[in-house]
Design a protein around this motif. Structure first.
Motif, PDB file in Angstrom:
ATOM      1  N   GLY A  45       0.793  -1.227   0.000  1.00 47.76           N
ATOM      2  CA  GLY A  45       0.000   0.000   0.000  1.00 47.76           C
ATOM      3  C   GLY A  45       0.824   1.274   0.000  1.00 47.76           C
ATOM      4  O   GLY A  45       0.282   2.366  -0.177  1.00 47.76           O
ATOM      5  N   ALA A  46       2.151   1.138   0.207  1.00 49.95           N
ATOM      6  CA  ALA A  46       3.015   2.331   0.177  1.00 49.95           C
ATOM      7  C   ALA A  46       3.304   2.700  -1.271  1.00 49.95           C
ATOM      8  O   ALA A  46       3.902   1.924  -2.015  1.00 49.95           O
ATOM      9  N   ARG A  47       2.839   3.852  -1.669  1.00 51.66           N
ATOM     10  CA  ARG A  47       2.995   4.276  -3.070  1.00 51.66           C
ATOM     11  C   ARG A  47       3.619   5.672  -3.146  1.00 51.66           C
ATOM     12  O   ARG A  47       3.595   6.432  -2.183  1.00 51.66           O
ATOM     13  N   GLY A  48       4.135   5.976  -4.304  1.00 57.06           N
ATOM     14  CA  GLY A  48       4.728   7.291  -4.527  1.00 57.06           C
ATOM     15  C   GLY A  48       4.798   7.572  -6.012  1.00 57.06           C
ATOM     16  O   GLY A  48       4.305   6.804  -6.837  1.00 57.06           O
ATOM     17  N   ARG A  49       5.418   8.680  -6.359  1.00 63.86           N
ATOM     18  CA  ARG A  49       5.584   9.047  -7.771  1.00 63.86           C
ATOM     19  C   ARG A  49       6.970   9.636  -7.971  1.00 63.86           C
ATOM     20  O   ARG A  49       7.467  10.355  -7.109  1.00 63.86           O
ATOM     21  N   PHE A  50       7.574   9.319  -9.116  1.00 70.17           N
ATOM     22  CA  PHE A  50       8.856   9.929  -9.461  1.00 70.17           C
ATOM     23  C   PHE A  50       8.592  11.001 -10.522  1.00 70.17           C
ATOM     24  O   PHE A  50       8.169  10.688 -11.639  1.00 70.17           O
ATOM     25  N   PRO A  51       8.822  12.291 -10.188  1.00 72.38           N
ATOM     26  CA  PRO A  51       8.524  13.353 -11.155  1.00 72.38           C
ATOM     27  C   PRO A  51       9.672  13.569 -12.140  1.00 72.38           C
ATOM     28  O   PRO A  51      10.830  13.685 -11.753  1.00 72.38           O
ATOM     29  N   THR A 102      19.273   6.935 -12.053  1.00 72.39           N
ATOM     30  CA  THR A 102      17.951   7.133 -11.458  1.00 72.39           C
ATOM     31  C   THR A 102      17.308   5.794 -11.127  1.00 72.39           C
ATOM     32  O   THR A 102      16.710   5.616 -10.057  1.00 72.39           O
ATOM     33  N   ALA A 103      17.434   4.834 -12.056  1.00 69.43           N
ATOM     34  CA  ALA A 103      16.893   3.489 -11.822  1.00 69.43           C
ATOM     35  C   ALA A 103      17.557   2.846 -10.598  1.00 69.43           C
ATOM     36  O   ALA A 103      16.894   2.187  -9.793  1.00 69.43           O
ATOM     37  N   GLN A 104      18.859   3.066 -10.462  1.00 68.73           N
ATOM     38  CA  GLN A 104      19.594   2.517  -9.320  1.00 68.73           C
ATOM     39  C   GLN A 104      19.076   3.107  -8.008  1.00 68.73           C
ATOM     40  O   GLN A 104      18.896   2.390  -7.016  1.00 68.73           O
ATOM     41  N   LYS A 105      18.834   4.432  -7.997  1.00 71.11           N
ATOM     42  CA  LYS A 105      18.321   5.086  -6.788  1.00 71.11           C
ATOM     43  C   LYS A 105      16.946   4.537  -6.404  1.00 71.11           C
ATOM     44  O   LYS A 105      16.675   4.288  -5.224  1.00 71.11           O
ATOM     45  N   ILE A 106      16.066   4.385  -7.401  1.00 70.03           N
ATOM     46  CA  ILE A 106      14.714   3.869  -7.134  1.00 70.03           C
ATOM     47  C   ILE A 106      14.796   2.446  -6.587  1.00 70.03           C
ATOM     48  O   ILE A 106      14.122   2.090  -5.615  1.00 70.03           O
ATOM     49  N   PHE A 107      15.653   1.636  -7.195  1.00 68.41           N
ATOM     50  CA  PHE A 107      15.819   0.238  -6.753  1.00 68.41           C
ATOM     51  C   PHE A 107      16.354   0.187  -5.317  1.00 68.41           C
ATOM     52  O   PHE A 107      15.860  -0.576  -4.491  1.00 68.41           O
ATOM     53  N   GLU A 129      13.375  15.342   7.221  1.00 66.45           N
ATOM     54  CA  GLU A 129      13.503  15.482   8.673  1.00 66.45           C
ATOM     55  C   GLU A 129      12.336  14.782   9.372  1.00 66.45           C
ATOM     56  O   GLU A 129      12.497  14.142  10.397  1.00 66.45           O
ATOM     57  N   MET A 130      11.134  14.910   8.763  1.00 65.74           N
ATOM     58  CA  MET A 130       9.947  14.304   9.360  1.00 65.74           C
ATOM     59  C   MET A 130       9.864  12.811   9.085  1.00 65.74           C
ATOM     60  O   MET A 130       9.361  12.041   9.887  1.00 65.74           O
ATOM     61  N   HIS A 131      10.352  12.392   7.908  1.00 66.61           N
ATOM     62  CA  HIS A 131      10.264  10.983   7.509  1.00 66.61           C
ATOM     63  C   HIS A 131      11.653  10.503   7.103  1.00 66.61           C
ATOM     64  O   HIS A 131      11.999  10.503   5.914  1.00 66.61           O
ATOM     65  N   PRO A 132      12.494  10.064   8.058  1.00 70.29           N
ATOM     66  CA  PRO A 132      13.880   9.680   7.772  1.00 70.29           C
ATOM     67  C   PRO A 132      14.030   8.586   6.724  1.00 70.29           C
ATOM     68  O   PRO A 132      15.045   8.519   6.040  1.00 70.29           O
ATOM     69  N   MET A 133      13.002   7.705   6.550  1.00 70.99           N
ATOM     70  CA  MET A 133      13.112   6.615   5.568  1.00 70.99           C
ATOM     71  C   MET A 133      13.198   7.151   4.145  1.00 70.99           C
ATOM     72  O   MET A 133      13.720   6.488   3.257  1.00 70.99           O
ATOM     73  N   ILE A 134      12.685   8.370   3.922  1.00 74.91           N
ATOM     74  CA  ILE A 134      12.740   8.954   2.579  1.00 74.91           C
ATOM     75  C   ILE A 134      14.169   9.220   2.145  1.00 74.91           C
ATOM     76  O   ILE A 134      14.487   9.255   0.967  1.00 74.91           O
ATOM     77  N   ARG A 135      15.080   9.420   3.131  1.00 75.46           N
ATOM     78  CA  ARG A 135      16.481   9.712   2.781  1.00 75.46           C
ATOM     79  C   ARG A 135      17.097   8.622   1.921  1.00 75.46           C
ATOM     80  O   ARG A 135      17.954   8.904   1.083  1.00 75.46           O
ATOM     81  N   SER A 136      16.682   7.394   2.139  1.00 75.87           N
ATOM     82  CA  SER A 136      17.282   6.278   1.385  1.00 75.87           C
ATOM     83  C   SER A 136      17.055   6.427  -0.108  1.00 75.87           C
ATOM     84  O   SER A 136      17.869   6.021  -0.917  1.00 75.87           O
ATOM     85  N   PHE A 137      15.922   7.060  -0.480  1.00 76.90           N
ATOM     86  CA  PHE A 137      15.645   7.288  -1.907  1.00 76.90           C
ATOM     87  C   PHE A 137      16.648   8.257  -2.526  1.00 76.90           C
ATOM     88  O   PHE A 137      17.012   8.146  -3.681  1.00 76.90           O
TER      89      PHE A 137
END
Length: 491
Positions: A275-281, A397-402, A479-487
């Motif tokens: 259920g965790a979804r996002g978009r790459f602009p 970019t593909a590497q970062k998403i993976f 800062e609010m969502h540290p897991m986003i840093r991995s992206f």
């Protein structure tokens, strides 16, 4: 042992700003960015010790996107950084230097080579100005100190080198410890100052105040309404009265904000978290407007070669009045800055002030066409180079998403599948965006803007500020969502 094996240890020993060992908090990044900005303004107000008042600024017409300040410690601005980037990107793009910029080892070598080239470019951009008599030593100071002019010239070279080196490391500090890039920050700082000056400056130039508000007050007090509503008066108000510049400034601001928000969004889903979804602009201006700096910097360096040759009596490329090309191929390769460069009556007025014969209408048209080709063609080429050298291409970019644990719904979770999807969009959008930003820069340059920032400068400023706003928003989100840093590849 290859040349690369010989150079790599040398590049690794070049002084560098240490990268942070852990995540830098948003407030700390903000303080680093503001600190560098304050230091930049301070350096821009430190005059070169020993420089004569008779000196000529070769890059006066390019101050808007070269940053820096005439006669100051940061005289060269970001010129050496941008020129080094152009040289290296062209060498890599032409396969003269073979590098795979998706390989971290090659990326490190590229960055080391670029830093070394910056030091070389500081010397190559400063020496011709010093030896050519454009930056002149002060004979009064030489007499006071009882030394020759050569000693003062050497002192000036040392100061310019120190200033160029400080700009390089300040850019590195912002990139590693701050928000955005130092190059963008310095451009915004310089152009914002010019725009404020262009609105409020009460100094007179050619019979009118420079600033827009003082200019309107002066015109209202000293010009009759019957003249202002005549055909000649309306043209006067539009061009010299600053109405066209004001309208174009507002139009460019709104258009750049709109274009920056235009994007293709590729859906993403997390492979482990249901259920965790996002978009790459993928933005229309995917490579940002920085490739336009590279195009204008290339033109500036071409013009500098012509100026230096003309000062030596070699005029087959064109003659100059100061830094203004009057004829020859240099006239056609010069960038357009305002209506005074393409409206025939204003071109004649401009050339009359230099005591030179104005070009014919077909020559003015050819000048506009040459600038359009440089901006649009150069925008595409440098945009493609830019995404490859900054890790924004399809493969990185593909590497970062993976690595972030995300995948594209409906496709297998592997780098190859993600890269194929990215390959459909990124190269095409980069080409379209590079051409579009070239056209936008041309239109902005033709119309002119408030102050002496020029259309190119304003366009760069608005786009950089918009991206800085997005960077700040993403920093706050991380800062609010540290897991986003991995992206973003951060720890």
């Amino acid at each position: 042992m290859t040349l690369r094996d010989t150079l790599e240890p040398f590049f690794n020993k070049l002084p560098a700003v240490a990268s942070p060992e852990k995540h830098v908090h948003f407030k700390d990044k903000l303080w680093w960015t503001l600190g560098v900005l304050v230091l930049y303004f301070a350096l821009a107000n430190v005059p070169l010790f020993g420089m004569s008042q008779d000196s000529i600024d070769l890059f006066e017409s390019y101050r808007a996107f070269f940053a820096g300040a005439s006669g100051s410690l940061v005289l060269l601005g970001i010129g050496p950084i941008v020129t080094a980037s152009i040289v290296l990107q062209l060498l890599v793009g032409a396969d003269i230097i073979k590098m795979d910029l998706s390989d971290p080892k090659d990326q490190a070598f590229f960055q080391g080579a670029q830093k070394f080239l910056v030091f070389v470019m500081i010397i190559l951009e400063a020496l011709p100005q010093l030896l050519g008599g454009y930056i002149q030593p002060d004979p009064g100071l030489a007499a006071t100190l009882n030394v020759g002019l050569g000693v003062i010239t050497l002192l000036l070279l040392v100061q310019i080198f120190i200033g160029g080196t400080l700009i390089l490391f300040m850019d590195e500090v912002v990139s590693k410890w701050g928000i955005g890039s130092g190059v963008g920050l310095f451009i915004v700082a310089g152009i914002s100052q010019q725009i404020v000056t262009g609105i409020f400056n009460w100094e007179f130039e050619e019979g009118l105040p420079v600033g827009l508000i003082p200019k309107w007050i002066y015109i209202a007090q000293n010009t009759g309404a019957d003249y202002l509503f005549s055909g000649e008066g309306l043209m006067f108000l539009l061009v010299r009265g600053g109405i066209l510049a004001l309208l174009s400034t507002v139009a460019i601001f709104l258009l750049v904000v709109y274009v920056e928000s235009t994007r293709i969004e590729i859906p993403l889903a997390h492979s482990a978290v249901r259920g965790a979804r996002g978009r790459f602009p993928v933005k229309l201006i995917y490579a940002s407007v920085l490739p336009m700096i590279l195009v204008r910097a290339l033109q500036a360096n071409i013009q500098m070669v012509g100026i230096i040759l003309a000062s030596r009596g070699i005029t087959f490329l064109g003659e100059f009045s100061g830094s203004k090309p009057l004829n020859g191929i240099m006239y056609y390769l010069a960038p357009i800055h305002s209506p005074y460069d393409w409206i025939p009556s204003l071109v004649r007025e401009s050339f009359a002030s230099y005591g030179a014969t104005a070009p014919a209408i077909w020559q003015i048209g050819l000048h506009v066409l040459a600038d359009a080709i440089m901006l649009i063609g150069g925008g595409i080429i440098f945009a493609l180079f830019w995404i490859e050298t900054t890790g924004m291409g399809a493969k990185p970019t593909a590497q970062k998403i993976f690595n972030s644990g995300m995948q594209i719904p409906g496709f297998r979770r592997n780098i190859g599948s993600i890269e194929k999807v990215m390959q459909r969009y990124i190269p095409k959008v980069t080409v379209i965006g590079g051409a579009f930003i070239g056209i936008l820069t041309l239109v902005a340059s033709l119309l002119g803007t408030l102050g002496s920032a020029g259309g190119t400068g304003l366009l760069l400023t608005v786009s950089i500020v918009y991206r800085l706003y997005e960077d700040i928003a993403s920093e706050q989100m991380m800062e609010m969502h540290p897991m986003i840093r991995s992206f973003f590849g951060e720890q």
